[in-house]
Write an enzyme that holds these catalytic residues in place. Structure first.
Site, PDB file in Angstrom:
ATOM      1  N   ARG A   1       0.819  -1.232   0.000  1.00 37.86           N
ATOM      2  CA  ARG A   1       0.000   0.000   0.000  1.00 37.86           C
ATOM      3  C   ARG A   1       0.843   1.268   0.000  1.00 37.86           C
ATOM      4  NH1 ARG A   1      -2.926  -3.336   3.435  1.00 37.86           N
ATOM      5  NH2 ARG A   1      -4.811  -4.108   2.415  1.00 37.86           N
TER       6      ARG A   1
ATOM      7  N   LYS B   1       3.315  11.852 -10.386  1.00 37.51           N
ATOM      8  CA  LYS B   1       2.449  11.067 -11.278  1.00 37.51           C
ATOM      9  C   LYS B   1       3.180   9.782 -11.628  1.00 37.51           C
ATOM     10  CE  LYS B   1      -0.351  14.631 -13.537  1.00 37.51           C
ATOM     11  NZ  LYS B   1      -0.660  15.301 -14.826  1.00 37.51           N
TER      12      LYS B   1
ATOM     13  N   GLU C   1      10.302  20.420 -23.238  1.00 36.36           N
ATOM     14  CA  GLU C   1       9.635  20.676 -21.949  1.00 36.36           C
ATOM     15  C   GLU C   1      10.292  21.854 -21.233  1.00 36.36           C
ATOM     16  OE1 GLU C   1       6.880  19.092 -21.131  1.00 36.36           O
ATOM     17  OE2 GLU C   1       6.927  17.242 -22.307  1.00 36.36           O
TER      18      GLU C   1
ATOM     19  N   LYS D   1       8.425  23.436 -12.078  1.00 30.37           N
ATOM     20  CA  LYS D   1       7.498  22.321 -11.866  1.00 30.37           C
ATOM     21  C   LYS D   1       7.152  22.189 -10.389  1.00 30.37           C
ATOM     22  CE  LYS D   1       5.764  17.941 -12.962  1.00 30.37           C
ATOM     23  NZ  LYS D   1       5.654  16.839 -13.868  1.00 30.37           N
TER      24      LYS D   1
ATOM     25  N   GLU E   1      -3.856  18.207  -9.706  1.00 27.73           N
ATOM     26  CA  GLU E   1      -4.351  18.790 -10.950  1.00 27.73           C
ATOM     27  C   GLU E   1      -5.815  19.215 -10.862  1.00 27.73           C
ATOM     28  OE1 GLU E   1      -2.565  17.007 -14.420  1.00 27.73           O
ATOM     29  OE2 GLU E   1      -4.044  17.921 -15.722  1.00 27.73           O
TER      30      GLU E   1
ATOM     31  N   ARG F   1      -2.254  23.011 -12.244  1.00 31.67           N
ATOM     32  CA  ARG F   1      -1.307  22.031 -12.801  1.00 31.67           C
ATOM     33  C   ARG F   1      -1.550  21.768 -14.285  1.00 31.67           C
ATOM     34  NH1 ARG F   1       1.354  16.726  -9.808  1.00 31.67           N
ATOM     35  NH2 ARG F   1       2.486  15.972 -11.622  1.00 31.67           N
TER      36      ARG F   1
ATOM     37  N   ASN G   1       0.352  21.191 -19.230  1.00 30.97           N
ATOM     38  CA  ASN G   1      -0.040  20.517 -20.473  1.00 30.97           C
ATOM     39  C   ASN G   1       0.088  21.430 -21.690  1.00 30.97           C
ATOM     40  OD1 ASN G   1      -0.673  18.118 -19.153  1.00 30.97           O
ATOM     41  ND2 ASN G   1      -2.730  18.842 -18.653  1.00 30.97           N
TER      42      ASN G   1
ATOM     43  N   HIS H   1       0.596  20.121 -25.161  1.00 29.95           N
ATOM     44  CA  HIS H   1       0.314  18.686 -25.135  1.00 29.95           C
ATOM     45  C   HIS H   1      -0.997  18.320 -25.831  1.00 29.95           C
ATOM     46  CE1 HIS H   1       3.646  18.818 -22.405  1.00 29.95           C
ATOM     47  NE2 HIS H   1       3.601  17.523 -22.166  1.00 29.95           N
TER      48      HIS H   1
ATOM     49  N   HIS I   1      -0.576  15.634 -28.494  1.00 30.49           N
ATOM     50  CA  HIS I   1      -1.129  14.271 -28.423  1.00 30.49           C
ATOM     51  C   HIS I   1      -1.837  13.900 -29.720  1.00 30.49           C
ATOM     52  CE1 HIS I   1      -1.138  14.051 -23.757  1.00 30.49           C
ATOM     53  NE2 HIS I   1      -0.035  13.561 -24.278  1.00 30.49           N
TER      54      HIS I   1
ATOM     55  N   HIS J   1       7.786  12.075 -27.808  1.00 30.57           N
ATOM     56  CA  HIS J   1       6.795  12.901 -27.120  1.00 30.57           C
ATOM     57  C   HIS J   1       7.180  14.392 -27.165  1.00 30.57           C
ATOM     58  CE1 HIS J   1       3.874  14.087 -24.130  1.00 30.57           C
ATOM     59  NE2 HIS J   1       4.837  14.581 -23.373  1.00 30.57           N
TER      60      HIS J   1
END
Ligand code: NAD
Ligand code: GLY
Length: 388
Positions: A130, A152, A194, A244, A254, A258, A262, A265, A269, A282
């Site tokens: 856990r 993340k 980035e 960041k 988020e 946050r 993106n 992005h 994407h 990416h």
């Protein structure tokens, strides 16, 4: 790697529940054990280092040696490299190793590698017993400035990227820029997208540093570790990590702010999806997405041609793609509707916003960006025509 460590600079992610340091310094991998002990981890603690074959070949021994020298009980698990390995099955292999090596609640996983290793080892740590501690030791530029910071973690599902995951903040992020010496230049350039993102979304000083390097060498001043050089690289890493860290500390899960991370992005994407995963890295797709978002801002009167051109000069100096691929505009619109960032059927764009643009009512403004979910399909079509 035998480099003598230089000074390590530390940036803190000031989360109220679980703050943690990001330690950045050339040669710092050799101090991994010491740095971990400095976080209150006792001698004798079991540490499972998860890495991939290429990273292991270059840096596995240095990491293990440092951990043992600091009195930690270290062992190694090498998993296959590649995005296609970022699956629940590979996380299962990490869990198997955790079981065999009898990792306990107080044990630790070290993720030594790029974002793929970091996301998987982080998720394995989030779910073993856990949740046990994880230390992120990123070895790609993208992971140093983005993936390793912010908690993340996760893996891909056949239905989409990163659909299975958990927020699990690391205990420590240790960034050794020297590890970039072996990173393929294309991967370095993808990470630079980035870095440019942090400049455009709000760090004017970072933008100025990037601009000066691009001015010195417009074709490749930001395109490789050698071109950037150690002093600027350290600065870029520190400023990106700080940018960041600030966003994550303000909005860990988020809920709002946050989402500005993106930037580039949403349409990035779309490029990745429509061109097929693997055509663009990416970061390359993000660079194209930033161009498209910049053009949207131009069309909406949110920033100036000069600001857009400045962004594109940085992208060019990083050797990132500038030319929008030949995509059917209707396929782009359809793909946008399927994006994870769609809410209530509306596409959410993170768009650059000029300080000169005046008061805005159409969306949430965060520093140099605005989040808009009211961009008309006609405007998107117009911009796609201009990009082609
Ligand atoms: P990656 O982890 O696949 O690494 C790219 C390549 O570089 C791999 O072949 C790897 O073996 C190699 N490599 C890594 N370090 C090296 C080194 N120092 N020397 C030589 N080769 C090296 O790719 P990435 O770009 O680091 O990460 C992409 C992943 O990160 C994606 O899965 C993406 O979803 C994830 N990601 C996560 C977050 C987050 O917030 N968790 C953010 C951005 C991206
Ligand atoms: N990479 C975007 C985020 O961490 O939120």
């Amino acid at each position: 790697m035998t480099a003598t460590p230089t000074a390590i600079r530390t940036i803190r992610v000031e989360l109220s529940a679980n703050p943690y340091p990001i330690a950045i310094g050339a040669g710092s991998l050799a101090q991994l054990g010491e740095q971990i002990r400095g976080q209150g981890i006792k001698a004798g603690t079991k540490v499972l280092v998860v890495t991939n074959p290429v990273v292991n070949e270059h840096y596995g021994a240095t990491a293990l040696q440092s951990l043992s020298a600091a009195g930690l009980e270290a062992s190694l698990l090498v998993i296959e490299a590649g995005e296609d390995q970022k699956t629940p099955a590979t996380v299962g292999l990490i869990h198997d190793a955790a079981f065999e090596r009898r990792l306990e609640r107080s044990s630790l996983i070290v993720a030594l590698g790029g974002g793929v290793v970091g996301d998987m080892a982080g998720f394995a740590a989030a779910t073993w017993l856990r949740g046990i501690a994880v230390v992120q030791v990123p070895t790609t530029l993208l992971a140093m400035v983005d993936a390793a910071i912010g908690g993340k973690t996760g893996v891909n599902h056949p239905g989409g990227k990163n659909l299975i995951g958990a927020f699990h903040q690391p205990r420590l992020v240790l960034i050794d820029p020297d590890t970039l010496a072996t990173l393929p230049e294309r991967e370095f350039r993808a990470g630079m997208a980035e870095v440019i993102k942090y400049g455009v979304i709000g760090d004017g000083a970072l933008l100025a540093e990037l601009g000066a390097a691009a001015h010195r060498d417009p074709a490749s001043g930001l395109a490789s570790q050698a071109a950037v050089g150690p002093a600027l690289l350290q600065t870029l890493l520190e400023r990106s990590a700080a940018a960041k860290a600030e966003v994550v500390a303000a909005d860990e899960r988020e809920g709002g702010l946050r989402a500005i991370l993106n930037y580039g992005h949403t349409l990035g994407h779309v490029v990745e999806t429509l061109c097929g995963y693997g055509t663009y890295l990416h970061g390359e797709a993000v660079a194209l997405g930033m161009r498209a978002a910049g053009e949207l801002s131009l069309a909406l009167g949110l920033w100036s041609q000069a600001e857009h051109d400045q962004q594109q000069r940085l992208i060019a100096a990083a050797g990132l793609p500038l030319a929008w691929p030949a995509l059917d505009p209707e396929a782009v619109l359809a793909c946008l509707q399927g994006d994870k960032k769609v809410r209530d059927g509306k596409v959410r764009f993170v768009l650059p916003l000029s300080p000169e643009a005046g008061a805005q009512t159409g969306g949430a403004v965060y520093g140099s960006v605005i989040i808009r979910d009211d961009v008309e399909a006609a405007t998107i079509r117009e911009v796609l025509a201009r990009l082609a």
